[in-house]
Motif scaffolding. Structure first.
Motif: not given
Length: 958
Positions: A747-753, A792-805
């Motif tokens: 849903s996030y992808l299609v709304n913010n492609l 980054i996208l998954a973290k932005r919408i709250g699916l994960i909260d990992w240390d991406l660095k």
């Protein structure tokens, strides 16, 4: 031995008898055609010490005792278990399985019958429990039996009559009276305790509340006078809704009466209303009061009488509590029902004015609430207007409205059922999508091919498979309704093309996940095609989103960056198509089990559906793998345990993945290509016990093409998580909670492609610049860019909260390591000749060119070939002759360019050209000249053949 009265009472006249004898674990079942044969077989079984049972139904053939083989029935039945252990609450159901003794069971059955309004049944002492039968006056079909049995079971459950639920099945067996129950010692006799008179089937249906819409109910719930029909039970919600769908119109009744298809009693009452006795007047008013035009009807039936008064009439009808029956009309006017075409067919004249209350547009918008605890939003169902002459009742159901007034409307199907869309399946042709609203099971959607919809037998099968059951007479109307709906849609809407793949669709405006279509407007059901149907079933949702997120969060634990980067493929794969790449692959390696390789794949799959069912396995054929690739399309493609795949098969697979399409195939009967529509843009991720990059070197000198499409690295838990805790979370909780995150992410992808594409481009540029990635490393660049952007996208919408660095640092370090192990090939052409000579060292002849049968020179030490002669080494001329065809085949097999190799050697002055050469010169063997490649090996610049061991001399001599 058997009691013929019981079996002849409760069984139908025609069909095969089924007799079952059980002793211990041995079960013997036989079919008999006559009652005499049954008696003989029962006597035999009893003599053998067997418990004897009979099928209460009779069967069409002696082949099997299944419900599909049931021919007819003539009774309904209950089985009440009795005994000390039966009266204890069953921990599974929370209620007892029966009663402490037979007396308690009979008392409970009697109370149940009185409450429901059933007559006392035929009773059989089964030796331990009680069997109850309600015999019928006629044989009935399975289709007539099953809904009544289901209603009887429901009443038993709601009224707490503890019965054996398993006997509510059409092919059930019960004990034969006159036999013995051998479960006790000594055995107890099976006897008939009471015989009951047979019941009319329709009367039994009425008593149980099956299809009660035919009889109007009184509005007033107060105590009724003796001459008013008594309602023995409260209507169910379903029955109430059916009643609300119909009304009666007094004007219609009277018009039918004038034409001779109505009620002579009412017509006579109207004609003689000026002298009509009060009992007959009340009979007529009882019909008028409960019609939708009562305001005028009651006064039309009253005006003209000397005592008529408007207010008095309005007052008197308040005391009429229900429509009077035909028998009451006949009682007050004997002979008035003579010649009536409806006599003994209806119970009250009010049924002659029945009309359907059609649903309005507002009535046809229904909201289906999600299950308790579900995060899913309510589903709104907009039921379309049905094609005339079919209408939807005000509270649901499909009704047929005849154009002739004297023909009554018919409830074709009691639940909402309608065609929602036309679709085109590439394999089965045009199909229609049908929805049905079940009272207990909610809304179901299913597909019926047009070829089945136009075949009565196939349509009946398709509908009954989904629980849509109706009588043969009504089925004809139901089929007509479905056909009319299809034709109506054909005129109004274009058929939609069914989805053949998951992922992006309709120019990237929608995203398909199994049977769901994610668009900017929301998530909708997308019926799977015949291609995707089997796979789509695994893209289900289970458990809760919160429980899934709790497990997925574990990969954010420091030390699990390799696992986290791989798991980000769930979010990275849908982005790959926007990098311009069609496919690439990650391979997770560890020779030990229990290191989390398979769990990573499960974590990826859990984003979209069942962790254990989505994806390919090592045992799948290459064709099956490619077909699944085409179906997954943009979703991550997982393959577990590929260890045993050979290097050739792996090479084919990884090239197919990176090419993004299936190979072309010809048609079997013509010189034409098949249409190839199988394409994909995905990241495949596999697990194995060993490196495929290393395996590939067995078949290729430089497998650079494959290794650059492959991002391969080892994984292991490294003690980051407690083993017992991790096992519980990954092996239990993850497998019970999944499928929720995919819709959120899509849903996030299609709304913010456009923003997603921009972020991906920036991320990939950053990676390429920082790591100085080349065109040769484009697949690595795409994998890392997609997975990091997806993270980054998954973290932005709250699916994960990992240390991406930390994950990014792992990925860049991995690329640096791979650069070292997969450096570009720089193998010189001289090494190709050397490699060839090493490969065929047993096929080399070393000799002097001057020696042959005509010289007197002494034989010089030589190297003789073992097997086919492929290489001639002349010691005196320092030349090497290699069979041209053999060397070319070797280059092809090792995927080395033959012409480029010879050109490079020619530029070095080592390749001198080709000539006809007798390779065996100097040997006793005489052979013909062949085409040979000539190489200059002076000073051993090409290969040191003298160092090779003589294959002929096994003793060490010259």
């Amino acid at each position: 031995m058997t009691d013929k009265d019981l079996l002849s009472t409760v069984q139908p006249a025609d069909g095969w008898f089924a007799v079952v004898g059980i002793k211990g674990k041995t079960v013997v079942q036989k079919f008999k055609e006559t009652r005499e044969e049954v008696d003989q077989l029962v006597n035999k079984y009893v003599a053998e010490g067997r418990d004897v049972y009979f099928g209460v139904a009779k069967y069409a053939t002696p082949d099997n005792r299944t419900k599909d083989n049931v021919k007819s029935l003539r009774s309904f039945w209950l089985d009440i278990d009795c005994g000390e252990g039966k009266a204890i609450d069953n921990p599974t159901t929370g209620r007892p399985d029966g009663y402490i003794d037979q007396q308690a069971g009979v008392r409970a059955l009697g109370a149940f019958c009185e409450l429901v309004g059933l007559p006392k049944p035929t009773l059989v002492n089964s030796g331990r429990g009680i069997h109850a039968y309600w015999p019928l006056t006629r044989d009935i079909s399975r289709g007539e039996w099953e809904p009544v049995a289901a209603r009887l079971l429901k009443l038993c459950t709601t009224q707490d009559l503890y019965v054996d639920n398993s006997v509510f099945e059409v092919a059930r067996i019960l004990r034969v009276p006159g036999t013995l129950n051998f479960k006790d010692d000594p055995p107890k006799p099976v006897t008939v305790l009471h015989y009951a008179d047979p019941l009319d089937y329709e009367e039994l249906c009425d008593l149980l509340g099956v299809d009660l819409g035919e009889e109007p109910q009184a509005e007033d719930k107060t105590e009724k006078p003796a001459d008013v029909p008594q309602i023995k039970r409260e209507l169910s919600d379903f029955a109430k809704s059916m009643v609300q769908n119909t009304v009666s119109n007094f004007g219609k009744i009277m018009r039918r009466s004038i034409s001779g298809t109505g009620c002579n009693q009412l017509l006579d009452a109207y004609k003689t209303r000026d002298t009509l006795p009060e009992p007959r007047w009340f009979d007529a008013l009882s019909i008028a009061k409960f019609c939708n035009d009562k305001e005028t009807a009651i006064h039309n039936m009253s005006q003209g009488h000397d005592d008529y008064d408007y207010n008095a009439t309005e007052y008197k009808i308040q005391h009429i509590l229900g429509p009077h029956t035909c028998s009451q009309f006949e009682k007050h006017n004997p002979g008035g029902c003579e010649g009536c075409p409806h006599r003994d067919k209806i119970k009250s004249p009010i049924l002659l004015g029945k009309e359907v209350v059609a649903a309005t547009e507002e009535d046809s918008v229904l909201t289906e609430e999600p299950e308790v605890g579900s995060v899913e939003p309510p589903m709104v169902h907009k039921i379309p207007e049905y094609p005339f002459p079919f209408v939807r009742g005000k509270t649901g159901g499909v009704y047929f409205i005849p154009q002739e007034e004297e023909v009554e409307p018919v409830c074709v199907y009691e639940n909402d059922l309608y065609v929602t869309k036309r679709m085109r399946d590439p394999n089965v042709g045009d199909v229609v999508v049908i929805k049905v609203h079940m009272p207990q099971d909610g809304v179901k959607e299913f597909i019926v091919a047009n070829t089945d919809a136009t075949d009565p037998n196939e349509l009946r099968k398709a509908l009954s498979f989904q629980g849509v059951i109706t009588s043969p007479k009504k089925f004809k109307l139901l089929a007509d309704y479905i056909h009319a709906s299809i034709k109506d849609l054909q005129h109004r809407k274009k058929a939609e093309l069914m989805r053949l793949q998951f992922g992006w669709a309709d120019r990237d405006s929608k995203f398909i996940i199994g049977d769901r279509e994610v668009s900017k407007d929301g998530v909708y059901h997308s019926p799977p095609s015949s291609v995707t149907k089997a796979t789509a079933a695994f893209f289900e949702k289970a458990g809760s989103y919160e429980k899934w997120r709790e497990v997925f969060a574990l990969y954010g634990t420091p030390g699990l960056e390799p696992h986290a980067f791989a798991a980000l493929t769930a979010f990275g794969s849908p982005l790959l198509k926007f990098t311009g790449q069609s496919g690439a692959m990650i391979n997770l390696i560890n020779p030990m089990s229990g290191t989390g390789k398979t769990t990573i794949l499960h974590m990826i799959n859990s984003v979209y559906g069942n962790p254990d069912k989505i994806g390919a396995t090592a045992k799948d054929t290459i064709v099956a793998k490619i077909l699944l690739l085409g179906i997954m399309c943009n979703l991550p493609y997982t393959i577990d345990e590929m260890t045993n795949m050979g290097p050739e098969a792996f090479s084919d697979l990884i090239y197919s993945i990176s090419q993004g399409r299936d190979k072309n195939r010809g048609k079997g009967s013509t010189n034409e290509l098949r249409i190839n529509s199988t394409t994909w843009n995905t990241i495949a991720i596999a697990s194995s016990n060993s490196s495929f990059a290393e395996k590939l070197t067995k078949i290729k000198r430089t497998p650079d093409g494959e290794t650059m499409r492959l991002l391969e690295y080892p994984v292991g838990f490294r003690g980051a998580l407690d083993v017992a805790y991790a096992k519980n979370m990954f092996d239990r909780q993850l497998l019970e909670n999944y499928g929720h995150a995919g819709d959120i992410y899509a849903s996030y992808l299609v709304n913010n492609l456009e923003d997603v594409k921009s972020l991906l481009l920036v991320t990939q540029k950053k990676i390429d610049l920082e790591m100085k990635l080349t065109q040769r490393e484009r697949f690595w660049s795409a994998i890392v860019a997609c997975n990091i952007t997806g993270g980054i996208l998954a973290k932005r919408i709250g699916l994960i909260d990992w240390d991406l660095k930390a994950i990014y640092s792992f990925a860049t370090a991995l690329i640096e390591d791979l650069r070292v192990t997969t450096a570009p090939p720089v193998m010189p052409a001289t090494d190709v000749v050397g490699s060839y000579c090493n490969r065929y060292c047993q096929n080399i002849l070393s000799t002097h060119d001057e020696i042959d049968a005509r010289t007197n020179l002494a034989m010089q030490p030589m190297r003789e070939p073992r097997g086919e002669l492929l290489v001639r080494h002349e010691i005196d001329t320092q030349k090497i002759y290699i069979l041209a065809k053999s060397f070319k085949d070797y280059c092809i097999d090792s995927q080395t360019n033959y012409r480029d190799t010879l050109k490079e050697l020619g530029d070095l002055g080592l390749y001198l050209g080709t000539q006809k050469k007798r390779m065996s010169k100097g040997m006793p063997l005489v052979s013909l000249p062949v085409h040979a490649l000539v190489f200059d090996n002076s000073n051993n610049k090409l290969v040191e053949l003298e160092t090779l061991e003589n294959p002929v001399d096994d003793s060490g001599g010259g």
